[in-house]
Design a protein around this motif. Sequence first.
Motif, PDB file in Angstrom:
ATOM      1  N   ALA A 328      -2.537   8.579   0.672  1.00 13.60           N
ATOM      2  CA  ALA A 328      -3.302   9.804   0.930  1.00 13.60           C
ATOM      3  C   ALA A 328      -4.764   9.519   1.241  1.00 13.60           C
ATOM      4  O   ALA A 328      -5.671  10.091   0.637  1.00 13.60           O
ATOM      5  N   ASN A 329      -4.977   8.596   2.187  1.00 16.02           N
ATOM      6  CA  ASN A 329      -6.297   8.326   2.747  1.00 16.02           C
ATOM      7  C   ASN A 329      -6.186   8.405   4.267  1.00 16.02           C
ATOM      8  O   ASN A 329      -5.303   9.096   4.801  1.00 16.02           O
ATOM      9  N   PHE A 330      -7.045   7.677   4.966  1.00 17.61           N
ATOM     10  CA  PHE A 330      -7.019   7.688   6.431  1.00 17.61           C
ATOM     11  C   PHE A 330      -7.062   6.261   6.979  1.00 17.61           C
ATOM     12  O   PHE A 330      -7.644   6.018   8.027  1.00 17.61           O
ATOM     13  N   PHE A 331      -6.459   5.325   6.254  1.00 21.50           N
ATOM     14  CA  PHE A 331      -6.427   3.949   6.721  1.00 21.50           C
ATOM     15  C   PHE A 331      -5.638   3.857   8.029  1.00 21.50           C
ATOM     16  O   PHE A 331      -4.610   4.529   8.199  1.00 21.50           O
ATOM     17  N   SER A 332      -6.126   2.971   8.914  1.00 22.11           N
ATOM     18  CA  SER A 332      -5.516   2.865  10.240  1.00 22.11           C
ATOM     19  C   SER A 332      -4.659   1.617  10.409  1.00 22.11           C
ATOM     20  O   SER A 332      -4.019   1.443  11.450  1.00 22.11           O
ATOM     21  N   PHE A 352       1.096   8.435   3.644  1.00 23.78           N
ATOM     22  CA  PHE A 352       0.154   9.491   4.035  1.00 23.78           C
ATOM     23  C   PHE A 352      -1.213   8.933   4.431  1.00 23.78           C
ATOM     24  O   PHE A 352      -2.255   9.355   3.947  1.00 23.78           O
ATOM     25  N   ASN A 353      -1.165   7.945   5.304  1.00 25.09           N
ATOM     26  CA  ASN A 353      -2.357   7.429   5.961  1.00 25.09           C
ATOM     27  C   ASN A 353      -2.183   7.621   7.467  1.00 25.09           C
ATOM     28  O   ASN A 353      -1.456   8.521   7.898  1.00 25.09           O
ATOM     29  N   CYS A 354      -2.822   6.800   8.258  1.00 24.72           N
ATOM     30  CA  CYS A 354      -2.760   6.916   9.721  1.00 24.72           C
ATOM     31  C   CYS A 354      -2.368   5.581  10.335  1.00 24.72           C
ATOM     32  O   CYS A 354      -2.955   5.131  11.318  1.00 24.72           O
ATOM     33  N   ILE A 355      -1.378   4.931   9.753  1.00 25.57           N
ATOM     34  CA  ILE A 355      -0.985   3.582  10.168  1.00 25.57           C
ATOM     35  C   ILE A 355       0.150   3.679  11.189  1.00 25.57           C
ATOM     36  O   ILE A 355       1.251   4.127  10.857  1.00 25.57           O
ATOM     37  N   PRO A 356      -0.102   3.263  12.430  1.00 29.38           N
ATOM     38  CA  PRO A 356       0.922   3.371  13.482  1.00 29.38           C
ATOM     39  C   PRO A 356       2.177   2.569  13.130  1.00 29.38           C
ATOM     40  O   PRO A 356       2.105   1.464  12.584  1.00 29.38           O
ATOM     41  N   GLY A 357       3.317   3.151  13.431  1.00 30.14           N
ATOM     42  CA  GLY A 357       4.574   2.438  13.256  1.00 30.14           C
ATOM     43  C   GLY A 357       5.111   2.436  11.843  1.00 30.14           C
ATOM     44  O   GLY A 357       6.176   1.851  11.588  1.00 30.14           O
ATOM     45  N   PRO A 363       0.477  13.498   9.888  1.00 29.75           N
ATOM     46  CA  PRO A 363       0.693  13.936  11.276  1.00 29.75           C
ATOM     47  C   PRO A 363      -0.463  13.474  12.160  1.00 29.75           C
ATOM     48  O   PRO A 363      -1.608  13.396  11.711  1.00 29.75           O
ATOM     49  N   ARG A 364      -0.157  13.170  13.420  1.00 30.50           N
ATOM     50  CA  ARG A 364      -1.170  12.621  14.329  1.00 30.50           C
ATOM     51  C   ARG A 364      -2.428  13.486  14.426  1.00 30.50           C
ATOM     52  O   ARG A 364      -3.545  12.940  14.439  1.00 30.50           O
ATOM     53  N   PRO A 365      -2.327  14.828  14.462  1.00 33.52           N
ATOM     54  CA  PRO A 365      -3.566  15.626  14.538  1.00 33.52           C
ATOM     55  C   PRO A 365      -4.508  15.390  13.347  1.00 33.52           C
ATOM     56  O   PRO A 365      -5.725  15.463  13.501  1.00 33.52           O
ATOM     57  N   ASP A 366      -3.948  15.102  12.176  1.00 33.72           N
ATOM     58  CA  ASP A 366      -4.794  14.851  11.002  1.00 33.72           C
ATOM     59  C   ASP A 366      -5.624  13.587  11.157  1.00 33.72           C
ATOM     60  O   ASP A 366      -6.664  13.434  10.511  1.00 33.72           O
TER      61      ASP A 366
END
Length: 400
Positions: A328-332, A352-357, A363-366
């Motif tokens: 629940a962060n925004f790590f990429s 619940f981060n932003c790690i591709p794959g 969700p991508r908009p977040d």
Amino acid sequence: MDNTFLLAFLLIPIFVTEAAVIVGGGVGIGVGGGGVWIGGGGSNSPATTPSSASNGAYTALQTWKSAITDDPLGITSSWVGPNVCSYKGIFCSDSQDYMGNPTGNKIVAAIDLNHASLRGTLVKELSLLTDLSILHLNSNRFSGTVPSSLRELNSLTELDLSNNQFSGPFPTPTLYIPNLLYLDLRFNTFSGPIPDDLFDKKLDAIFLNNNLFEGELPDNLGNSPASVINLANNKLSGTIPFSVSYMGIKEILFLNNQLTGCIPEGVGMWTDLQVLDVSVNSLMGHLPDSLSCLSGIEVLNFAHNKLSGELPDLVCSLRSLVNLTVAANFFSGFSEDCDRLSFRNVGFDFSFNCIPGKGMQRPRPDCSGVPGSGLSCLRIPSANPLVCGTFLGAQRTTTP
């Protein structure tokens, strides 16, 4: 990891004592105080020789008994007569003169009324227990405030008031108990700011979690010599002070507050750290590279913040790591070392981060607008690879 500190991490009351250890329900062994404690209401407790100290103890305990309004277990029903060493929950030790020789008198060395379900208040006459080393009142229904006279308890090393109904501002009398080592105020409704003076005391354990403390963390937090500090589940705000860079702490918990800003680069100076939990706050920015210097770290919890960037490679290479949570962060992204954590039986939650794959991501908009993306977290220049202990003038020169 030391089981004592693991218990603290799980928010279960612990004993940290250099003065004495209470054993069972009626007998304790004095360490450094001399003799065997006698108490717990046993019928075979020997009579004590009258003394001014025992007279003061009798006055203190009888006054306190009158301030206890509910005693469902009948603990204080044994508090009758001048032989206070026969009272349940009261533990006595042999008195000694200045040469260490026994005087033939008994002194009240400890009070252990944990889980007695007593309702009432503390009374100022408790200061008459001048030889008291341990006062444990965990899991009762005491309310009100801490009497200012408790500062006169010069022999007190452990004070446990946890799991009660105390309220009001931080109990400042505890700051003036000269030999206190263990302070447990958790699970009450104390409120207001935490005083700066607390972290200048020689306390080894500080438990303030699960209260209503608010305001910013004192800048001198790093002055504390404590090995464990629990500030979880309050309403603390502001940033984590840079002074924490100088602490020799083993376990520190900031979880579930309202902290903002960056995680200080100086956390890599906590060379003895085993548990760091900053989850459920509003921290932003990247994780500092200096985390890789925490060679003894076992638990790292950064969940439910607004952290971003890539998880530093060396963090996942820490050999003592048992659990790493960044959910629940925004790590990429993260490295192959992080991917291999499961093969080392290390718990690793990156959901619940932003790690591709990866599955279970936001969700991508977040992920289109990362919170705090413009926040500049201080980075201390260092060699590549990072040589732990070289920044901030540290003396430690080993690398993970």
